[in-house]
Design a protein around this motif. Sequence first.
Motif, mmCIF file in Angstrom:
data_model
loop_
_atom_site.group_PDB
_atom_site.id
_atom_site.type_symbol
_atom_site.label_atom_id
_atom_site.label_comp_id
_atom_site.label_asym_id
_atom_site.label_seq_id
_atom_site.Cartn_x
_atom_site.Cartn_y
_atom_site.Cartn_z
ATOM 1 N N UNK A 90 0.845 -1.199 0.000
ATOM 2 C CA UNK A 90 0.000 0.000 0.000
ATOM 3 C C UNK A 90 0.880 1.248 0.000
ATOM 4 N N UNK A 91 0.394 2.375 -0.552
ATOM 5 C CA UNK A 91 -0.960 2.593 -1.078
ATOM 6 C C UNK A 91 -1.104 2.088 -2.511
ATOM 7 N N UNK A 92 -2.357 1.909 -2.917
ATOM 8 C CA UNK A 92 -2.707 1.597 -4.292
ATOM 9 C C UNK A 92 -3.840 2.535 -4.724
ATOM 10 N N UNK A 93 -3.727 3.091 -5.923
ATOM 11 C CA UNK A 93 -4.815 3.888 -6.499
ATOM 12 C C UNK A 93 -5.072 3.335 -7.894
ATOM 13 N N UNK A 94 -6.280 2.819 -8.089
ATOM 14 C CA UNK A 94 -6.672 2.202 -9.357
ATOM 15 C C UNK A 94 -7.806 3.007 -9.973
ATOM 16 N N UNK A 95 -7.793 3.129 -11.301
ATOM 17 C CA UNK A 95 -8.904 3.845 -11.950
ATOM 18 C C UNK A 95 -9.199 3.238 -13.304
ATOM 19 N N UNK A 96 -10.398 3.529 -13.782
ATOM 20 C CA UNK A 96 -10.734 3.198 -15.168
ATOM 21 C C UNK A 96 -11.697 4.258 -15.701
ATOM 22 N N UNK A 97 -11.842 4.274 -17.023
ATOM 23 C CA UNK A 97 -12.805 5.133 -17.702
ATOM 24 C C UNK A 97 -13.745 4.192 -18.440
ATOM 25 N N UNK A 98 -15.003 4.163 -18.025
ATOM 26 C CA UNK A 98 -15.901 3.109 -18.490
ATOM 27 C C UNK A 98 -17.339 3.612 -18.561
ATOM 28 N N UNK A 99 -18.131 2.947 -19.383
ATOM 29 C CA UNK A 99 -19.567 3.233 -19.452
ATOM 30 C C UNK A 99 -20.265 2.672 -18.225
ATOM 31 N N UNK A 100 -21.246 3.406 -17.748
ATOM 32 C CA UNK A 100 -22.043 2.989 -16.600
ATOM 33 C C UNK A 100 -23.519 3.209 -16.916
ATOM 34 N N UNK A 101 -24.371 2.628 -16.096
ATOM 35 C CA UNK A 101 -25.806 2.728 -16.355
ATOM 36 C C UNK A 101 -26.560 2.886 -15.043
ATOM 37 N N UNK A 102 -27.416 3.898 -14.999
ATOM 38 C CA UNK A 102 -28.352 4.064 -13.883
ATOM 39 C C UNK A 102 -29.715 4.317 -14.491
ATOM 40 N N UNK A 103 -30.673 3.529 -14.096
ATOM 41 C CA UNK A 103 -31.998 3.568 -14.718
ATOM 42 C C UNK A 103 -32.827 4.707 -14.131
ATOM 43 N N UNK A 104 -32.481 5.927 -14.548
ATOM 44 C CA UNK A 104 -33.174 7.122 -14.075
ATOM 45 C C UNK A 104 -34.660 7.025 -14.394
ATOM 46 N N UNK A 105 -35.487 7.429 -13.444
ATOM 47 C CA UNK A 105 -36.930 7.368 -13.671
ATOM 48 C C UNK A 105 -37.357 8.373 -14.729
ATOM 49 N N UNK A 106 -36.656 9.532 -14.774
ATOM 50 C CA UNK A 106 -36.985 10.544 -15.773
ATOM 51 C C UNK A 106 -35.697 11.072 -16.392
#
Length: 439
Positions: free
Chosen positions: A128-144
């Motif tokens: 440690x320490x470790x810092x990991x990241x990515x750039x990726x598509x995500x999805x949240x099913x917004x009601x509106x």
Amino acid sequence: MRLSRSFLPTLKENPAEAQITSHRLMLRAGLIRQTSAGIYAWLPAGLKVLRNIANIVRAEQDAIGAQEMLMPTLQSSELWKRSGRYDAYGPEMLRIRDRHERDLLYGPTNEEMVTDLFGQVVKSYRELPQVLYHVQWKFRDEVRPRFGVMRGREFYMKDAYSFDVDYDAAVDSYRRMMLAYLRTFQRLGVKAIPMVADTGPIGGELSHEFLVLAPTGESGVFFDGAFEEQDWLSEAVDISDRESLAKFFARMTSFYAATDEKHDEAQWAKVPPERRREGRGIEVGHIFHFGRKYTESMDISVSGPDGAPLYPEMGSYGIGVSRLVAAIIEASHDEQGIIWPQSVAPFAAVIINLKNGDAQCDEICERLYAAAPEHLLYDDRGERAGVKFADADLMGHPWQVIVGPRGAKAGIVEVKNRASGERSEMPVDAVLAHIGVGA
């Protein structure tokens, strides 16, 4: 790119479904097209902007020692059941069942997955320490879902996760990430103010949102006007030195700035009335420290200095890459269209040929375009000059290189700065250096 051959469908009229400026302009400038509610295809020019933003985000993450990886969009429900969030997250989570009756989900965030991956690899506190990241598509099913990519269901995001041996080290990681975010937004050409914020469903005890001021923002904001006058990056900060980071963070948080959810009237009253600022803001980034919330709930430990199990302290750090495209437009446009900062623009300049078929105009345009085709859009269409100028303003290229027959005879072109409107004439050979592209 030659505009006559491009997949860049501009629109003259405002689309009826678009309620805010960025949504209207992204559709009109040919950056996106909707495929279903809250889900958009990114057309070539829009994708160039998205990649430009993502690359700046990556560069600043790498500069603080974060390591890029790529996690899948689909996640096992078992990971979320281990953390206790599978049932608690709510209907925004898109749940899926595969042919083998296994429960999956389209990831709205990645705390569980990255914690599990960390646990498979890191076994000792010495790692440690470790810092990991990515750039990726995500999805949240917004009601509106609404406002285009500002509040869509599918979105492109950078999220990073830190793992530290104890609380003090975790706070160092948090402060280091705050500095990286300020550098990122400066390079993107936007002023994003970090404000004390609610932690929401992520959890935790230390949280700041980064907000771009805009009337269409969803969050109410309150801040000390003196904050905007500071050049936060004028002083060098040693990211490996705890004292240097602490001084930076103390200076950064010495001015009042909070979203409406965390607004404190007692603290607000201490800000001199002439410096009080209220308005709306668009959230483009959010950083959290949440300690051992996930490492303990998922039983992910490393061997500590005494050999006993040690649960690492964690932080989570997000930047909405696709949302930033809209936020930049909301903060930088006029009645004619978008005004891109050069760092993210799909093209640095557009070459406007005022008389297609004129030998000298064609020769100059072709010569300029051939020198830096990756940075230039060549409007070689057989349209009227007015149409070409209107589209150039709409698409927001930082520079317009205007080639007409009168100037072409003398080897002179006109260059217009989109943001200031300033025009200047110069020899053809001086153009690329003036607009900052080419050798």
